[in-house]
Design a protein around this motif. Sequence first.
Motif, PDB file in Angstrom:
ATOM      1  N   TRP A  62     -18.554 -10.216  -0.893  1.00  0.00           N
ATOM      2  CA  TRP A  62     -17.620 -10.515  -1.984  1.00  0.00           C
ATOM      3  C   TRP A  62     -17.255 -11.994  -2.106  1.00  0.00           C
ATOM      4  N   PHE A  75       0.853  -1.185   0.000  1.00  0.00           N
ATOM      5  CA  PHE A  75       0.000   0.000   0.000  1.00  0.00           C
ATOM      6  C   PHE A  75       0.889   1.235   0.000  1.00  0.00           C
ATOM      7  N   TRP A  87     -19.180  -1.855  -1.020  1.00  0.00           N
ATOM      8  CA  TRP A  87     -20.089  -1.399   0.038  1.00  0.00           C
ATOM      9  C   TRP A  87     -21.003  -0.308  -0.516  1.00  0.00           C
ATOM     10  N   ALA A 108     -15.492   1.442   0.305  1.00  0.00           N
ATOM     11  CA  ALA A 108     -15.149   0.448  -0.707  1.00  0.00           C
ATOM     12  C   ALA A 108     -16.280   0.335  -1.732  1.00  0.00           C
ATOM     13  N   TYR A 113      -8.951   1.915   9.312  1.00  0.00           N
ATOM     14  CA  TYR A 113      -9.252   1.230   8.050  1.00  0.00           C
ATOM     15  C   TYR A 113     -10.186   0.042   8.255  1.00  0.00           C
ATOM     16  N   GLY A 147      -4.743  -5.771  -0.474  1.00  0.00           N
ATOM     17  CA  GLY A 147      -5.978  -6.544  -0.250  1.00  0.00           C
ATOM     18  C   GLY A 147      -5.977  -7.867  -1.003  1.00  0.00           C
ATOM     19  N   ALA A 148      -6.246  -8.964  -0.293  1.00  0.00           N
ATOM     20  CA  ALA A 148      -6.062 -10.279  -0.904  1.00  0.00           C
ATOM     21  C   ALA A 148      -7.311 -10.788  -1.624  1.00  0.00           C
ATOM     22  N   TYR A 149      -8.462 -10.549  -1.043  1.00  0.00           N
ATOM     23  CA  TYR A 149      -9.699 -11.119  -1.593  1.00  0.00           C
ATOM     24  C   TYR A 149      -9.532 -12.591  -1.960  1.00  0.00           C
TER      25      TYR A 149
END
Length: 566
Positions: free
Chosen positions: A366, A237, A549, A546, A540, A320-322
């Motif tokens: 997600w 980041f 959202w 996001a 955060y 962010g991994a998702y």
Amino acid sequence: YAQTGAEQIRLNQIGFYPEGSKKAIVIDTNAEEFSVLTAEDGKEVFSEKLGEAKKWPHSSEIVKQVDFSSFRKPGKYILKVIGVGESYTFEIAEEVHSEAAKASIKAFYFQRASTYLPEQYAGKWTREAGHPDSEVKIHNSAASENRPAESVISSPGGWYDAGDYGKYIVNSGITMGTLFSLYEDFPEYLDTLNLNIPESGNNLPDFLDETLYNLRWMMTMQDEDGGVYHKLTSADFQGSVLPKDAGFQRWVVQKSTTATLDFSAVMAQASRIFAGYETELPGLSDSLLVMSKKAYKWAEENPEVQYVQKELKEPAINTGAYGDRNFEDEFQWAATELFVTTGEEKYYRDAALESTAATAFGVPSWPNVNTLALYSITRNGEKYKESEVVDLDVIHTFITQMADELVEYSKTSAYGTPMGVNEKNFSWGSNSEAANQGVLLINAYKITGDQKYLDAANDNLDYLLGRNATGFSFLTGFGEKSTRDPHHRPSEADDVEDPVPGLLAGGPNPGQQDKESCGHLYTKNHHSPATSYIDERCSYASNEIAINWNAPFVYLANALEAIRSS
Ligand code: 9MR
């Protein structure tokens, strides 16, 4: 700690529809009565008894409900409770949420990557272009014969995922699916919306123009073999800088089955939407369908390619991994969208929705997208009435059963909202849970026409706009006490005091994974799941924004506007 007046009366700070239900919550009071006063001259226009005292387990508060649904006269008002004080000013009006609803769509414009946002469209939030993404490197995890490690591709545009500057396919997937669903459900309403974006003068509805900005980026993320890169990101980041100052090298990483299937679903849905715009966008719809099928085929051949971020090296990737280990729901969603678009039964058989356990469906998030398939079947229900492959009754029941549970809870719970039906509702991005419950309820309303679903959906909109245990309206720019300091790099790094408007904060999250960066700010007021929210940049885990959202908020607020104004 003592709270008085407006802090102690929790309500949708924007307001209520004349014909809709109108509720508020009073915390910790012995009062028996409330009244509605005109905002202008404090004249009492309505009074009624407060509901019985009830405890909300998620905040440990003792609260009483205010219900003035039978008062319908348009105007500006405040609530008064003797011994407590007066609420924020709110409005009763037709189209009462139209500005908020529109702003939540416009928020996607503010998330655009690779482009200058001129003042004409962005107002005081004008900013210079950044992240051209015209020379994105192929990470070794994504290398193929045609695209070796360290070679470059161009992958410009799209929306930033959140408060950070990554562009993540999985999260774009549910976001686009939700926005496209809104479009397919309420096209007439959306076709007339003017968002004041650069494309406003062209022949497409602004809403579709905005989605196209992200769709075109997504299209660049498919490799020649059909597989789709999981995300486009810097290795780490980058700090709180504006896009123009964010110079970290950007990479596309490994292809994954979830990203590829989410992509396939979105492209199939987009293909049938843009088929209506062949003159304006010749060939686009066909291309989208080709890409969707190619992605689906790749996933059939590579059904369990997980994205495991910690396995990536040189460089290691820390954004962010998702990551998601369950591929079934993504298969079901993609297969269903391909079926709806093409009519090919093979796809629907693959989806096998009817033979799936009811418990495998849930409020979308997600990593859980198969309920989006139920929405698409329902929406096209007319086509399947006589169908031999689709059992509409079963699909409808899946939805109404979930919705009934939400309605039951909202009728009996202290805050009168579906939100809170399950303690797990309060986790990272909890506000999207509230919004997605609302979307589910609107779908149940569309199937049955039963007002109770619409009212419960509205209850969750009220939750998001102030009737919650924090007392915040979580939509930036809307409400007297609304989120001011979201974890959102552009809002942090610009010289403008107000945050970019129309963004939904993540919301209460008892996980408090950001304790290290702002731990000292969590006090005893944030101990309960429903109060674990701090309006600070460092948060955060509770105060980021996001796209996944915002999208269900967009759906909920705009669907209510569309329904109430029709
Ligand atoms: O929304 C995501 C949430 O479900 C996860 O628990 C969390 C931690 O992995 O990540 C959230 O998504 C973030 C993403 O990883 C990076 N961009 C910001 C997203 C919102 O916080």
